[in-house]
Scaffold this active site. Structure first.
Site, PDB file in Angstrom:
ATOM      1  CB  SER A   1      -8.473   0.808   5.485  1.00  0.00           C
ATOM      2  OG  SER A   1      -9.059   2.052   5.222  1.00  0.00           O
TER       3      SER A   1
ATOM      4  CE  LYS B   1      -3.995   1.846   2.588  1.00  0.00           C
ATOM      5  NZ  LYS B   1      -4.913   1.611   3.745  1.00  0.00           N
TER       6      LYS B   1
ATOM      7  CB  SER C   1      -8.054   3.597   2.476  1.00  0.00           C
ATOM      8  OG  SER C   1      -7.325   2.944   3.481  1.00  0.00           O
TER       9      SER C   1
HETATM   10  N1  GLN Z   1     -13.359   4.294   5.817  1.00  0.00           N
HETATM   11  C1  GLN Z   1     -12.723   4.668   7.037  1.00  0.00           C
HETATM   12  C2  GLN Z   1     -12.303   6.103   7.005  1.00  0.00           C
HETATM   13  O1  GLN Z   1     -12.484   6.721   6.019  1.00  0.00           O
HETATM   14  C3  GLN Z   1     -11.577   3.735   7.340  1.00  0.00           C
HETATM   15  C4  GLN Z   1     -10.311   4.122   6.757  1.00  0.00           C
HETATM   16  C5  GLN Z   1      -9.146   3.282   7.225  1.00  0.00           C
HETATM   17  O2  GLN Z   1      -9.329   2.260   7.888  1.00  0.00           O
HETATM   18  N2  GLN Z   1      -7.956   3.755   6.935  1.00  0.00           N
HETATM   19  O3  GLN Z   1     -11.788   6.610   7.941  1.00  0.00           O
END
Ligand code: GLN
Length: 480
Positions: A177, A78, A153
Site C-alpha cells: 500500500s 493517511k 491503499s
Molecule cells: N492491495 C493489498 C490489499 O488489498 C495491500 C493493501 C495494504 O498494503 N494495505 O490487501
C-alpha cells in the site's frame, strides 16, 4: 513555488529566513484548493490548525529557537492514523465523524518536532485495496493522468506528495500500500521492517503484516522522516529496541562491492516488458557503480498471493470485530432511518450499513478460513507456507545485501478497470505482498518512464537494514 521544495530545502529556507513558515504553509493550502477538486486526495483538511501551527513556528524562529528537520514542514496523513481532535475515517462510512481522542505514536513524534498538519488523506476502506476505489470517499485520481488511479491503499498520500499538495505523507503498507501508489505516482515509498515504526494509534488491518512508513519526494526525505518516527514504543510490543540508524548520514556511504540479487521468480508472465527492461536497466546501472549483480531464487514466491489472501482476511475478520455499532462510529442507534429491534440487530445492521463490499468480502473469507472445520486446511497451511516464504528471504540474504525487483506488474491502471474483478485487483500485490509476509524493508524508487507514466524499481533489504536500501536507492538516482 515553495510547495515544490523537499524537506531538506524547506528546512534550509526556514533557517535562512528566505520565507516564513506561514508562507510555506500557505503555498500548500493554495495548491490543495487549486488541485484537489480534481484529484480528491484529501478526506479532511485542517487548514485552520495548520495556520495556527505555522504561526507558532514563526514565533519560535523569531525568538531564535533551533529548528529540527521536520519543524514547520507541512505533511499529509493517511486517514487510518489517529490525529487527536481530527476526524479519522480509514476511508469507511462506519467511522464517518469519528474524532480520536489521542495521537498515533508516529503522529505524536512529528508533531513534537513541530510538523504542520494539512489534513487527512484518502485510503481504500481500512486499507483494503490497491486503487482507493474501495474508499467511501471516492477514488483519488492520479495527478499525472486523471483517468488513472493513484494506486492504493495509500493513494491519497502518494497523490498529495506527487502533486505538491504536501511535502511528505505518513502512510501504511500491509501488502504494497505504500510502494504501489508511490510507483504509480512517481514518488518515493518506503515500507519499513515489521516493528521498525510503532503501529500504536493506527487502525489495524492485518496486525502481523501492517507497517507504518513514508511517501516522499526524495530518498533523502525518507531518511529524514524515518529517523524521527522509528524506534521502540512501549505502546506497541512488536517494536524491538533495535538501534535507529542515522539514515541521512548513511546515504553518503559507499555502495561499491555490495551484492544485489535479482530474484528470477519476479520476472513472470504478465509483467509489462517495459517494466522488466527498466528493472534490468537499473541493475545494470548499479553494476556500473560497483555493485555485484547476482541471479537468485525465492522459490516459494508463487504461493505468496494465495497465502496473503488467507492470512489477511483472517486477521481482518478479527480486527473488524471492534466496529460493532456500539463503541465507535456509525450505529443504528443514532440513525432515525434504521430500527434495530435488539442488540444483535444493532451489530448486524450497523455493520451491514457501515462496511463496504471489500471489507465484507474479507470478513467472510477470513471467518471461513478460521472456522473449526477449515482452520487446518486454510489458516494453518497458509501460516506454514508463510514460514517457507520468509525462509527464502533469510537464505538469500546470507549471500547478498539487497534485492532488486519490479514494484508492480504494470503502470497505473484506468479508473474502473479492475473494480469488477477482485482477483485482478489482488494480483496487483504479486511483487509486494511477499515482502510483508517476510517482514523485511523495501523501497520503491522512481526510475524511468513509459508513455509519460512513471516507472519504479523495488529495492528490498535485510531486517532492520533500511539504511542500505536507502543508500542504494539514492545512488541509483545519481545522488550522493
Ligand atoms: N492491495 C493489498 C490489499 O488489498 C495491500 C493493501 C495494504 O498494503 N494495505 O490487501
Amino acid at each position: 513555488m515553495l510547495n515544490k521544495l523537499t524537506i531538506k530545502e524547506a528546512h534550509q529556507g526556514l533557517i535562512n529566513k528566505d520565507f516564513s513558515c506561514q508562507e510555506l504553509t500557505e503555498s500548500y493550502i493554495k495548491e490543495i484548493k487549486r488541485k484537489d477538486k480534481d484529484i480528491n486526495a484529501f478526506i479532511t483538511t485542517t487548514f485552520d490548525l495548520a495556520k495556527k501551527q505555522a504561526e507558532n513556528i514563526d514565533e519560535k524562529i523569531k525568538q531564535g529557537e533551533k529548528l529540527k528537520l521536520l519543524t514547520g514542514i507541512p505533511v499529509s496523513i493517511k486517514d487510518c492514523f489517529c490525529v487527536k481532535g481530527v476526524q479519522a475515517t480509514a476511508g469507511s462510512n462506519i467511522l464517518r465523524g469519528y474524532i480520536p481522542p489521542f495521537n498515533a505514536t508516529s503522529v505524536k513524534k512529528i508533531k513534537d518536532q513541530g510538523a504542520i498538519i494539512l489534513g487527512k488523506v484518502n485510503t481504500d476502506e481500512f486499507t483494503m485495496g490497491a486503487s482507493t476505489e474501495t474508499s467511501a470517499f471516492g477514488v483519488t485520481k492520479n495527478p499525472l493522468d486523471l483517468k488513472r488511479v493513484s494506486g492504493g491503499s495509500s493513494g491519497g498520500s502518494a497523490a498529495s506528495v506527487a502533486s505538491a499538495m504536501a511535502s511528505y505523507s505518513l502512510a501504511t503498507d500491509t501488502g504494497g500500500s505504500i510502494r504501489q501508489p508511490a510507483a504509480f505516482c512517481g514518488v518515493v515509498g518506503l515500507k519499513v521492517t515489521y516493528g521498525r515504526v510503532s503501529r500504536y494509534g493506527v487502525m489495524s488491518m492485518a496486525s502481523s503484516l501492517d507497517t507504518i512508513g513514508t511517501i516522499t519526494k526524495t530518498i533523502e526525505d525518507s531518511a529524514i522522516v524515518l529517523k524521527e518516527i522509528a524506534g521502540y514504543d512501549k505502546y506497541d510490543s512488536t517494536t524491538p529496541k533495535v538501534k535507529v540508524d542515522d539514515y541521512l548520514d548513511e546515504l553518503r556511504g559507499n555502495i561499491k562491492g555490495l551484492k544485489i540479487g535479482i530474484p528470477k521468480e519476479y520476472f513472470v508472465k504478465g509483467l509489462n516488458p517495459k517494466i522488466k527492461e527498466n528493472v534490468l536497466e537499473a541493475a545494470k546501472k548499479l553494476e556500473s557503480l560497483g555493485c555485484e549483480i547476482i541471479d537468485v531464487s525465492l522459490p516459494h514466491t508463487k504461493y505468496a498471493i494465495a497465502v496473503y489472501y488467507i492470512i489477511v482476511p483472517s486477521e481482518v475478520s478479527s480486527n473488524m470485530a471492534r466496529y460493532d455499532g456500539i463503541r465507535y462510529g456509525y450505529s443504528t442507534t443514532n440513525d432515525k432511518n434504521e430500527i434495530a429491534k435488539n442488540l444483535m440487530d444493532v451489530y448486524t445492521k450497523s455493520r451491514a450499513k457501515g462496511f463496504g463490499d471489500e471489507v465484507k468480502r474479507r470478513i467472510m473469507i477470513g471467518t471461513y478460513a478460521l472456522s473449526a472445520g477449515y482452520y487446518d486446511a486454510y489458516y494453518k497451511k497458509a501460516m506454514q507456507v508463510r514460514t517457507l516464504i520468509k525462509k527464502d528471504f533469510d537464505d538469500v540474504f546470507e549471500k547478498i545485501d539487497a534485492l532488486i525487483a519490479p514494484v508492480t506488474p504494470n503502470i497505473a491502471f484506468k479508473i474502473g478497470e479492475k473494480t469488477d474483478d477482485p482477483l485482478q485487483m489482488y494480483l496487483e500485490d504479486i511483487f509486494t505482498a511477499p515482502i510483508n509476509l517476510a517482514g523485511v524493508p523495501s523501497l520503491a524508487v522512481p526510475f524511468g518512464e513509459t508513455k509519460k507514466m512513471p516507472l519504479s524499481v523495488q529495492i528490498i533489504g535485510k531486517h532492520f537494514d533500511e539504511k542500505t536500501i536507502l543508500k542504494i536507492g539514492n545512488k541509483l538516482k545519481n545522488l550522493v
